[in-house]
Design an enzyme around this catalytic site. Structure first.
Site, mmCIF file in Angstrom:
data_model
loop_
_atom_site.group_PDB
_atom_site.id
_atom_site.type_symbol
_atom_site.label_atom_id
_atom_site.label_comp_id
_atom_site.label_asym_id
_atom_site.label_seq_id
_atom_site.Cartn_x
_atom_site.Cartn_y
_atom_site.Cartn_z
ATOM 1 N N GLY A 96 -17.785 10.055 -0.047
ATOM 2 C CA GLY A 96 -16.839 10.089 -1.169
ATOM 3 C C GLY A 96 -17.210 9.092 -2.245
ATOM 4 N N HIS A 115 0.870 -1.180 0.000
ATOM 5 C CA HIS A 115 0.000 0.000 0.000
ATOM 6 C C HIS A 115 0.901 1.222 0.000
ATOM 7 C CE1 HIS A 115 -1.524 3.293 2.700
ATOM 8 N NE2 HIS A 115 -2.440 3.315 1.761
ATOM 9 N N TYR A 150 0.523 9.103 -1.032
ATOM 10 C CA TYR A 150 1.221 10.377 -0.791
ATOM 11 C C TYR A 150 0.274 11.512 -1.115
ATOM 12 C CZ TYR A 150 5.207 7.589 0.223
ATOM 13 O OH TYR A 150 6.025 6.674 0.837
#
Lengths: 393, 393
Positions: free
Chosen positions: B350, B193, B196
């Site tokens: 989301g 995983h 950034y």
């Protein structure tokens, strides 16, 4: 009288056992910090409870089942005629009955784990894994003794009962429940979940007029991967019959409550096709609600087992299995993200294996899976998005 | 300077996009209600953000990828030399590079979904499902524009910066990030995983002296089902080399942060063998942290791909596969119960498919599974319970 709080977390999962929450601070008064944060009553209580994580006693395995998990010391009202004693007896018999019925269909037996906590209470976890018919079936009973911080007591009690707030110390509570999830192998045979629980606080000894509080909670719901209307109607009819014996308003009210509760908000869909659900029920006669909970618990076998018997040997393809696995993924999403008992149990350090027994043996997540409109998979999804009145003429 | 807040939820998941949170009320001042409830800074911000669920714009699919998801209207600093513009360029190139590297090993291609929101921002989701080597691999980039309530701004900004609190309206923010999880089929090939992200608030136009805030966050971590010490050492060494180019304190600090973050509290174990993790990083020079984030992102391929190439064709048995599936179950538990980006993303509405892309294709839960002490499975579990210093001499 309306419920003081829509749901009580202490009811939703009875596997975490023997909680001592007196370490919680007293800064959380209902109506101040909690309301500022837009928490409703149960969220407030859950917060208060969950903050005392460190205080929970570790369970230990027992070689033999005790006759009762109730304390009989401390002058508690645990005589054989008390509601708590009769409720424990009822759920332990129901655990036996359900396991016998499941074993008769499956051919495999349940494994049993018995455990207790030093301060009182304990439980029996039974699991049948990788059977002939069920992938995983678990039936738990447990008894919990704990201490509730006064804020949680205030948040929990009916609105119109006397407060005596500032004088309360931590309130001893008792909770007992049966909890079960059964996931069959055949994708045409549905998953069932049921959970019935009873909760009591002791009247604080040093505060005159502070009442003992009690509540019942529970429900039975069906989660198929494919819709067989006759199965869903049969299931709901058995729930309705159990409800109608006590109050004609129960089935419609608890059916809607069930549809509301098992909602996977981020998906906009329910995890299954519902049944009944109720929580913090204390507005009826206590004896009536004990009898009602008993009736509901005893209705699990006639509601569910005939459906599995009808579907367990139906031929199926990889497509059916794969869809079942996707729906199992939704089950995991609901239980880990929303289910109050599970999320509360995980936060407060309950017996993890008992709490997570509800998860299926296997589950699947495909990126952006969309059933073809009009397909059998789509029909199930549609019924999860738009709950139906299964018993309408 | 220590971080004002240990982690910022807006950083942890950049898939939910274009949040307008100005509806939130102003009753949640850090240090009052939040501290009463024992919330730390980030929990407080998460609360504040999560309360504005209804305000999120629905994303819509785009037929073609735009050159940039940045707005160029409204006089924003989105010139090609701005940090936000360079960060977006960096993550989009990294998405391309990682996908090319994965496709070269797998043989299958990624599916791509491009989406945007009316108010600005958008994203590209790429998924490779049921490939030759990977069961499921997803690489997302996204750009988020939103408005942060003043409380969240106050909670987020460094402790020693001027407050100007009472005069702030809602604060526009920008966030961009790359996020990826890749689950191989072979139980000896590990899951990776990485994520950034860069976050900026606009300086409120009408408040003199109110600073623009910015932070970097991210990390890369490895989740094997079996421990090959040479693989784990290689993985950690690449992380250390990336860190050491910038600050010798980074690797030990971010390695520990990673071990702390990916902790499945109810299991008492980490989900994997760690790597690096950092959040709300703003105490260094902005250019330095942009270069550091770039270096970390570009280190994913050399850290991970050689390990998969070495393990992808190793023979395995049902036992190995079954253990991998149990560890995938733990992955699901961490992501759905603890991961800030996932839990926050689910609550705030989301893009669900992008948020849950991190879940494995398949997972498994067995009741009370305990690896035999000394077995290969036990060694992995032991390393998840007791994090090791992989690079010690």
């Amino acid at each position: 009288m309306p419920n003081a709080c829509v749901s009580c977390p202490v009811f939703s999962c009875v596997s975490y056992s023997s909680i001592s929450l007196s370490q919680a601070t007293s800064s959380n008064r209902r109506g101040s910090a909690c309301n500022n944060l837009a928490f409703s009553g149960w969220k407030c209580r859950r917060q208060i409870f969950a903050r005392a994580v460190g205080a929970i006693e570790k369970e230990s395995a027992m070689a033999e089942k005790p006759g009762t998990f109730l304390r009989d010391s401390e002058g508690e009202p645990s005589g054989t005629n008390s509601v708590r004693a009769r409720f424990e007896k009822m759920i332990r018999k129901a655990q036996d009955d359900v396991c016998v019925a499941v074993e008769a269909v499956d051919g495999h037996g349940f494994r049993e784990d018995v455990w207790s906590r030093p301060g009182g209470g304990g439980g029996i976890s039974r699991v049948l894994q990788d059977g002939n018919v069920w992938e995983k079936a678990g039936v738990n009973v447990s008894v919990v003794y704990g201490n509730m911080p006064p804020e949680a007591y205030r948040a929990a009690k009916p609105v119109n009962s006397p407060d005596n707030g500032s004088r309360l110390g931590s309130i001893p509570f008792f909770a007992a429940g049966i909890s079960s999830v059964m996931h069959p192998k055949n994708p045409f045979a549905p998953t069932v979940h049921f959970n019935y629980r009873y909760f009591e606080t002791d009247a604080p000894k040093d505060v005159e007029g502070a009442p003992r509080q009690w509540w019942f909670g529970g429900g039975t719901d069906l989660t198929p991967s494919y819709v067989f209307e006759e199965d869903v109607k049969h299931f709901h009819m058995v729930q309705k019959q159990a409800c109608d014996k006590f109050d004609p308003s129960f089935y419609p009210r608890f059916k809607n409550w069930c549809d509301d509760y098992f909602f996977i908000k981020h998906r906009g869909e329910r995890r299954g096709l519902g049944g009944i659900f109720f929580d913090d029920l204390n507005e009826n006669d206590q004896e009536m609600l004990l009898a009602f909970s008993t009736e509901c618990t005893n209705s699990v076998i006639p509601a569910y087992i005939p459906i599995v018997e009808k579907r367990k040997d139906m031929p199926f393809t990889e497509r059916h299995k794969s869809w079942q696995q996707l729906r199992r993924g939704r089950y995991v999403e609901f239980n880990l993200v929303y289910d109050r008992g599970t999320t509360f149990g995980l936060k407060t350090g309950g017996r993890i294996e008992s709490i997570l027994m509800s998860l299926p043996l296997t589950a699947r997540w495909e990126y952006d899976h969309q059933p073809v409109e009009g397909s059998e998979e789509w029909k199930l999804l549609d019924a999860c998005i738009n709950p139906k009145e299964w018993l309408q003429p």
